[in-house]
Motif scaffolding. Structure first.
Motif, PDB file in Angstrom:
ATOM      1  N   ASP A   1      -3.521  10.639  -8.046  1.00 54.27           N
ATOM      2  CA  ASP A   1      -2.466  11.629  -7.831  1.00 54.27           C
ATOM      3  C   ASP A   1      -1.946  12.224  -9.134  1.00 54.27           C
ATOM      4  O   ASP A   1      -1.598  13.400  -9.182  1.00 54.27           O
TER       5      ASP A   1
ATOM      6  N   ALA B   1       0.807  -1.214   0.000  1.00 48.52           N
ATOM      7  CA  ALA B   1       0.000   0.000   0.000  1.00 48.52           C
ATOM      8  C   ALA B   1       0.843   1.268   0.000  1.00 48.52           C
ATOM      9  O   ALA B   1       0.409   2.300  -0.504  1.00 48.52           O
ATOM     10  N   ASN B   2       2.028   1.225   0.568  1.00 52.21           N
ATOM     11  CA  ASN B   2       2.867   2.407   0.632  1.00 52.21           C
ATOM     12  C   ASN B   2       3.638   2.655  -0.658  1.00 52.21           C
ATOM     13  O   ASN B   2       4.354   3.652  -0.768  1.00 52.21           O
TER      14      ASN B   2
ATOM     15  N   TYR C   1      -4.027   1.397  -2.757  1.00 45.30           N
ATOM     16  CA  TYR C   1      -2.731   2.068  -2.749  1.00 45.30           C
ATOM     17  C   TYR C   1      -2.903   3.535  -2.386  1.00 45.30           C
ATOM     18  O   TYR C   1      -3.852   4.192  -2.822  1.00 45.30           O
ATOM     19  N   LYS C   2      -1.977   4.034  -1.600  1.00 44.63           N
ATOM     20  CA  LYS C   2      -2.053   5.425  -1.185  1.00 44.63           C
ATOM     21  C   LYS C   2      -1.730   6.369  -2.331  1.00 44.63           C
ATOM     22  O   LYS C   2      -2.324   7.443  -2.451  1.00 44.63           O
ATOM     23  N   LYS C   3      -0.787   5.976  -3.167  1.00 44.46           N
ATOM     24  CA  LYS C   3      -0.430   6.825  -4.295  1.00 44.46           C
ATOM     25  C   LYS C   3      -0.739   6.081  -5.583  1.00 44.46           C
ATOM     26  O   LYS C   3      -0.303   4.940  -5.768  1.00 44.46           O
TER      27      LYS C   3
END
Length: 522
Positions: free
Chosen positions: A179, A58-59, A154-156
């Motif tokens: 993003d 995820a990061n 996913y964060k990004k």
């Protein structure tokens, strides 16, 4: 196979992919790792396994192919047809449909350029709002639930697409919170689109800021080599797996879709668009016939004739009270307060009541006001002046008002104006629900004089009118001592509960600011 060799120049990797393509078309997900040398690991993963593994990834940055990894349909034609029809007009949309067989024959890249050229050439950039007001509704309806689960883990997230950036960026940023969007820009000259795109995508953001990218694409779709070559791991979903994807339910939308514009109420695939063009001359004649019936005949005759033409109206009324049975006399008429779905709402109510009620509205074109079979008066948004108009009409008979001040297509109610609560104690809430198959009878940026025309051109428009119980005196402003805001909120909640809709604090100004960039003054 040449596309695979182009994307994966390593000879061993290309041979492996050729073998896999020949041997199986039903592989769910393929995962492979990329290093400075040849790939070291190949593994097939089911969707559940892939979603589970996103917890540890995820990061990291997900670079995904929009058409191949998020949308269920791989065809881009419907989106370009929407642009051509809504921004360019009927004739441009017809040209695009006629050229579609050629698009299929000449290959994906050149075919895409034809779609872009026909849809965008000559369109003004300043007035083009389809990317933020029309297309998001259709994109959301095409999002696969399984692909959505992966992307949103996913964060990004970085989206890669073959569509022009100006066409897709609004949806990806506003509704999915992406993003970055890697897509080709449209060329323009003095504020007009030339119908051409830049040759290369700008992938600088992906390459410079992301050190460990995860790629997600479709097994049989070509991808941009420069972008995906920077991914340490790439997952590919097969077309067979995508066919089993579920459509993302509305309740899971990252951002509620409350407002959208445009006339088309269906997804314009090539076949559906062909059916629309075949129907148009018949629909126009049907519109004229229905309009003549509406205008010239009394309601006891027009209602059954409209039903024969395919116009379906269902009615729900409350049980008569003792007061109504005994014919209790009250000064003035009844005030019917209903939600607003289309310009014809007061006509539907009049047909149900078999009585010509007057109507007040916050926006109506002069053409619609002239041809309306019932008395229709426009409001000025001056509380004192509008209050006098409503009281005068109520002294003459029954009156219908839509306190939302504008239409809303989705299952939401906009904030009501509390002015109606001060007018009388005789308030009857009315819940209206519409269903159309081809065209929407409302618009924020188009010609409002055509609203009723488009609605009546639908083959089988359905309208459900639910008349609720009259407000008891204790719940009114003048007799019950309730504030106008309490009465307003009570009526709004009653209508929302009857329809299964959700109340919002959004107003007419909010709608027009989003869809048309103005305050909606007609």
């Amino acid at each position: 196979m040449a596309k695979i060799k182009k994307l994966f120049p390593l000879k061993a990797l290309s041979l492996l992919f050729e073998t896999l393509l020949k041997s199986s078309g039903k592989l769910p997900y393929l995962r492979f790792k990329v290093s400075n040398g040849p790939a070291t690991q190949f593994k097939f993963l089911k969707h559940s396994t892939l979603v589970h593994r996103t917890d540890e990834l995820a990061n990291q940055t997900l670079v995904f192919h929009l058409e191949g990894a998020l949308l269920k349909s791989c065809s881009l034609f419907p989106y370009f047809m929407l642009v051509a029809f809504e921004a360019g007009g009927l004739f441009r949309a017809l040209i695009l449909l006629l050229l579609y067989p050629l698009v299929l024959l000449i290959g994906k890249e050149l075919g895409l350029r034809i779609l872009v050229f026909v849809s965008f050439v000559g369109i003004t950039k300043e007035k083009f709002r389809a990317g933020t007001t029309i297309l998001p509704n259709f994109f959301l309806e095409d999002v696969g639930c399984e692909g959505f689960d992966i992307v949103m883990s996913y964060k990004k997230r970085v989206a890669v697409t073959g569509m022009p950036k100006f066409m897709i960026e609004g949806f990806l940023r506003d509704y999915l919170g992406i993003d970055a969007v890697v897509a080709r820009e449209l060329k323009e000259f003095r504020g007009y689109f030339l119908g051409l795109v830049e040759e290369n995508m700008d992938a600088g953001l992906v390459i410079s800021e992301c050190t460990h990218n995860i790629g997600l694409g479709c097994f049989r779709k070509s991808h941009d080599q420069k972008i995906f070559s920077h991914c340490k791991e790439i997952y590919l979903v097969t077309e067979a797996e995508k066919k089993n994807w579920q459509v993302l339910p509305r309740k899971r939308y990252p951002k509620p879709l409350i407002f959208h514009d445009g006339r088309l109420a269906f997804r314009p695939t090539p076949f559906a668009a062909l059916i629309m063009f075949i129907w148009l001359p018949f629909g126009f004649l049907l519109n004229i016939t229905r309009a003549i019936i509406f205008i010239s005949l009394p309601f006891n005759l027009s209602t059954p004739l409209l039903a024969l033409s395919g116009f379906i109206v269902t009615v729900s009324k409350p049980e008569p009270t003792t007061a109504s049975i005994n014919g209790e006399n009250k000064p003035g008429g009844m005030l019917y307060v209903c939600n607003h779905r289309t310009l014809l709402d007061p006509l539907f109510l009049s047909g149900v009541l078999m009585n010509s009620v007057s109507a007040v509205t916050y926006s109506i074109s002069k053409f619609s006001e002239v041809i309306s079979p019932i008395k229709t008066v426009g409001l000025s948004r001056d509380r004192e002046k509008d209050g006098k108009i409503m009281k005068k009409l109520l002294s003459q008979g029954d009156l219908v008002v839509c306190p939302e001040g504008t239409t809303c297509r989705e299952p939401y109610l906009l904030r009501f104006s509390p002015l109606f609560a001060e007018m009388t104690n005789e308030i009857v809430p009315v819940a209206i629900k519409l269903q159309v198959s081809l065209f929407y009878g409302s618009t924020a940026s188009g010609l409002k004089c055509l609203d009723s025309t488009f609605h009546l051109m639908n083959p089988n428009p359905m309208c459900s009118v639910k008349i609720l119980n009259k407000l008891p005196s204790c719940q009114t402003h003048n007799t019950g001592g309730k504030s106008k805001f309490e009465v307003n909120n009570h009526v709004q909640n009653q209508i929302a509960a009857a329809l299964g809709f959700e109340c919002t604090n959004l107003t007419r100004k909010d709608k027009y600011a989003i869809l048309a960039g103005n305050e909606g003054i007609v």
